[in-house]
Design an enzyme around this catalytic site. Structure first.
Site, short mmCIF file in Angstrom:
data_model
loop_
_atom_site.label_atom_id
_atom_site.label_comp_id
_atom_site.label_asym_id
_atom_site.label_seq_id
_atom_site.Cartn_x
_atom_site.Cartn_y
_atom_site.Cartn_z
N ASP A 1 -10.54 -7.45 8.19
CA ASP A 1 -10.36 -6.09 7.69
C ASP A 1 -10.90 -5.18 8.80
OD1 ASP A 1 -9.89 -3.81 6.26
OD2 ASP A 1 -10.82 -4.53 4.41
C1 BGC Z 1 -9.03 -1.48 4.12
C2 BGC Z 1 -7.80 -2.37 4.23
C3 BGC Z 1 -6.77 -1.70 5.08
C4 BGC Z 1 -7.37 -1.40 6.45
C5 BGC Z 1 -6.41 -0.75 7.41
C6 BGC Z 1 -9.53 -1.01 5.48
O1 BGC Z 1 -10.47 0.01 5.33
O2 BGC Z 1 -10.06 -2.17 3.46
O3 BGC Z 1 -7.29 -2.64 2.96
O4 BGC Z 1 -5.64 -2.51 5.19
O5 BGC Z 1 -8.47 -0.52 6.26
O6 BGC Z 1 -6.15 0.55 7.06
#
Ligand code: BGC
Length: 750
Positions: free
Chosen positions: A279
């Site tokens: 993530d």
């Molecule tokens: C989130 C993810 C997301 C990623 C990219 C993170 O803060 O937890 O779900 O895909 O950002 O935007």
């Protein structure tokens, strides 16, 4: 220099830096030469760049932030590095679970790049219709492909452990089977377009409080049966191209640094062949992430290269370890549209996708109460109250937001459908909402929560006058939440005093004149219903229904569509009844930021049904405008061998066409392993049945459906003894039962 140029410039500079003087003719090329030769031809510097992204592609709610690294697709969440000399293109990843999130605005371009805001995870799950979810996934994937993106960062199959998790709206259910099946359907739909999905957030990411550091302290059994199970189903059924590891720790180890999770379970036991990404900015020890099987570090930071280099020099990680990560990223790139030079059109079928969004919302809306057939409501004069009727929440906040072209509010939907809403009421609400919004700080980024606006108060005489001037009242209660923060009990799970008074005063005024009151819940997650539901004649849950939400709701209110949504989570009598109520979002124990999952496997209906705790509305529940009889449950054998089939016949016994969701809950003997009273092991939504029409449904149970995870045996174990198949249309309404025996214990290696 515009963003596109900045990005390409960065790539050229990078390539020049790493180019070793060989001519392109004799260099291995991705897709033409064996992958091992391509890896061999990469310099260590190239490898170290390649295992992370090109940096954060920041944009806010209005478009790109000046100075951020751009992408070929502005507003995408990240990009990998290209290595042109080896024929390796960059690939683009973008959010998210309710549709493609890209910027609508592009520098030097007057066009708006809109995408569709589809219904959110929870309402998709409430359809209990994986075939429909798959179609929605197809539409989502089409937008991904059409706008030049390679991977959609969706779906999220985390468990709705507690009603207060801020991201529950992105997730499907409190139950792993329903989450896994709906997740698999979305993945299959997305990937049918030749683009990839990213199943997230792996795993036990069930809260936003301290999300990047919290340690989920949890038993092996709860992990396997509840929190990993949905991922396991989706991985095995749908083969997602990528999995996104979660921010949090599990039992002391960050998910992205956890070899047990990413290598032993995901790859060795479940056979996952794809690539794992972090993530965004997750984890602490980059070398450990790579070694654990987390191939790509996103969105990519300079510090990562430096630290991994140091780890290489000290022997903490070897080049051979990194080659494994590089190989998996290359395998992924080989499948992507970018590698195939796909000429994307930058135009997508927004009209068809809006129709799909509407259909899913119509099937996911849940009818909780309908006294004296209040609904469907004849078209006539309608008093519409509540901010979210006029400013409807269609999705949550954070990376799950979508830059849609429009959103149909509840008011607009009802008006289009033919109800007469008093113009002055309309105008009063529009003004009230604008005035209240003006008092709030300007929303500049997607992690900024949208505050609920105070409800307008109406005097007794105003309400009396509205009651005389209309046939019924419809009140909406709105809630929004999202990434980065969890909800609270006061004024969020619970209704505010103003909302309570709005319901009770309206009910008093309308009931005094023999007129009905309908409440619509336009909510991101479960709210209290017990304190006010007696005052409503009918209650609908519209969840966060996507951009066509208002129209979808109107189809259900008019009766053009018979509601067929069922709750994918329990509505408790009170918040304190939730099994994790005192443990959420966590208490410090031996180290800070821990959440102890002391309820174990007793999440949602597994808890309420086993411990006999009454609920307000149970898991699986939802009314219809017609009635169904579920009869003739037959098992093909009274002893379980390799599998067992249960058939049952559903008949529409009412006066309107409708669909029913038939649910199979299995009760297992608790001889050696403690067992919940029953667990969902299958569900089927009927086709649209006309009055009098019947459909026979067939469920198959496999050995793993009988088993629980035994920590002692490190295996799935099904005890011998008598099992009961319970067929119902909610976890608390069982209509048919039949038993079979298992004559010998079954052990299944994970
Ligand atoms: C989130 C993810 C997301 C990623 C990219 C993170 O803060 O937890 O779900 O895909 O950002 O935007």
């Amino acid at each position: 220099m515009n963003i596109k140029t900045t990005f390409r410039f960065a790539l050229v500079a990078f390539c020049a830096m790493t180019f070793r003087g060989a001519s392109a003719d004799n260099l291995p090329q991705l897709g033409k030469s064996p992958i091992k030769d391509v890896i061999k031809a990469m310099t260590i510097e190239e490898k170290l760049e390649f295992i992370h992204g090109t940096g954060m592609l920041i944009s806010n709610t209005n478009g790109p932030v000046a100075g951020s690294i751009g992408s070929v697709v502005p507003g995408a969440a990240g990009t990998t590095f290209a290595i042109p000399r080896l024929g390796i293109p960059a690939i683009v990843m973008a959010d998210g679970p309710a549709g493609l999130r890209i910027d609508t605005l592009r520098a030097g371009d007057s066009r708006r790049y809109y995408t569709t805001a589809f219904p959110t995870g929870t309402i998709v799950a409430s359809t209990w219709n994986p075939q429909l979810a798959r179609k929605m996934g197809e539409a989502m994937g089409e937008e991904v492909r059409d706008y030049g993106v390679d991977i959609l960062l969706a779906p999220g199959v985390n468990i709705q452990r507690n009603p207060l998790c801020g991201r529950n709206y992105e997730y499907f259910s409190e139950d792993p089977l329903l989450s896994g099946i709906m997740g698999a359907a979305i993945v299959q739909g997305i990937q049918s377009n030749g683009v990839g999905a990213s199943l997230k957030h792996f795993a036990v990411n069930n809260q936003e409080t301290s999300r990047s550091s919290v340690d989920a302290v949890i038993s092996q059994r709860a992990l396997r049966e509840i929190y990993l199970r949905g991922f396991e189903i989706a991985v095995k059924k749908a083969l997602p191209w990528t999995v996104m590891s979660a921010y949090n720790k599990i039992n002391g180890t960050y998910c992205s640094e956890n070899p047990w999770l990413l290598t032993d379970v995901l790859r060795s036991q479940w056979g996952f062949k794809g690539m794992v990404t972090t993530d965004w900015f997750a984890g602490r020890n980059y070398a450990n992430q790579l070694k654990a099987g987390n191939d790509l570090l996103m969105p990519g930071r300079k510090a990562e290269t430096k630290r991994i280099k140091t780890a290489l020099e000290s022997g903490q990680i070897t080049e051979a370890d990194i080659d494994k990560n590089v190989e998996r990223i290359l395998q992924l790139i080989l499948k992507c549209p970018a590698f195939k030079h796909y000429q994307y059109s930058n135009h997508t079928n927004l009209k068809a996708h809006a129709a799909m969004a509407r259909q899913v919302a119509e099937e996911g809306i849940v009818l909780l109460k309908n006294d004296a057939q209040t609904l469907p409501l004849p078209k006539g004069r309608l008093t519409l109250l509540g901010n979210s009727a006029f400013d409807t929440y269609i999705g949550g906040t954070g990376s799950g937001e979508v830059a849609k072209a429009y959103a149909i509010s509840v008011a607009q939907g009802l008006e289009i459908a033919g109800y007469k809403i008093e113009k002055t009421l309309f105008n009063t609400y529009v003004r009230h909402i604008a005035d209240e919004k003006a008092k709030l700080p300007k929303r500049t980024n997607i992690l900024q929560k949208i505050d609920n606006l105070p409800e307008k108060t109406w005097t007794e005489s105003e309400l009396k006058q509205m009651a005389s001037a209309s046939e019924a009242a419809l009140i909406t209660i709105g809630r929004n939440a999202g990434e980065g923060a969890d909800r609270k009990v006061e004024t969020d799970y619970l209704l505010s005093d103003a909302e309570q008074s709005l319901i009770s005063n309206t009910a008093k005024a309308f009931h005094a004149q023999g007129k009905k009151v309908i409440v619509v819940l336009n909510i991101d997650g479960v709210v209290d219903v017990t304190s006010w539901r007696d005052q409503a004649d009918a209650i609908l849950v519209a969840w966060l229904p996507g951009q066509e939400g208002g129209r979808a709701l109107a189809s259900v209110v008019t009766g053009e569509k018979t509601p067929s949504g069922k709750l994918a989570q329990t509505f408790p009598v009170r918040y304190s009844d939730v099994p994790s109520a005192t443990a959420f979002p966590g208490v410090p124990i031996s180290y800070p930021d821990s959440t102890i999952y002391n309820e174990g496997i007793y999440v949602g209906y597994r808890y309420y049904t086993s411990k006999g705790v009454p609920t307000a509305y149970p898991f699986g529940y939802g009314l219809s405008y017609t009635t169904f009889a579920v009869k003739q449950l037959k098992l093909n054998s009274n002893a379980f061998k390799d599998k067992l089939t249960a058939t049952v016949t559903v008949t529409n016994t009412g006066k309107r066409p409708g669909k029913e969701v038939v649910q199979l809950y299995l009760s297992a003997p608790a001889t050696k392993i403690d067992k919940p009273r029953m667990e969902l092991k299958g569900f089927i939504k009927t086709r649209l049945l006309r009055p009098g029409e019947a459909q026979t449904l067939s469920f198959t149970l496999f050995p793993e459906d009988l088993a629980s995870f035994s920590e002692q045996n490190q295996a799935w174990v099904a005890d011998k003894g008598s099992y009961t198949v319970n067929i119902g249309n909610s976890s608390e309404h069982i209509m048919q039962r039949a038993s079979f025996v298992l004559n010998r214990q079954i052990n299944i290696k994970p």
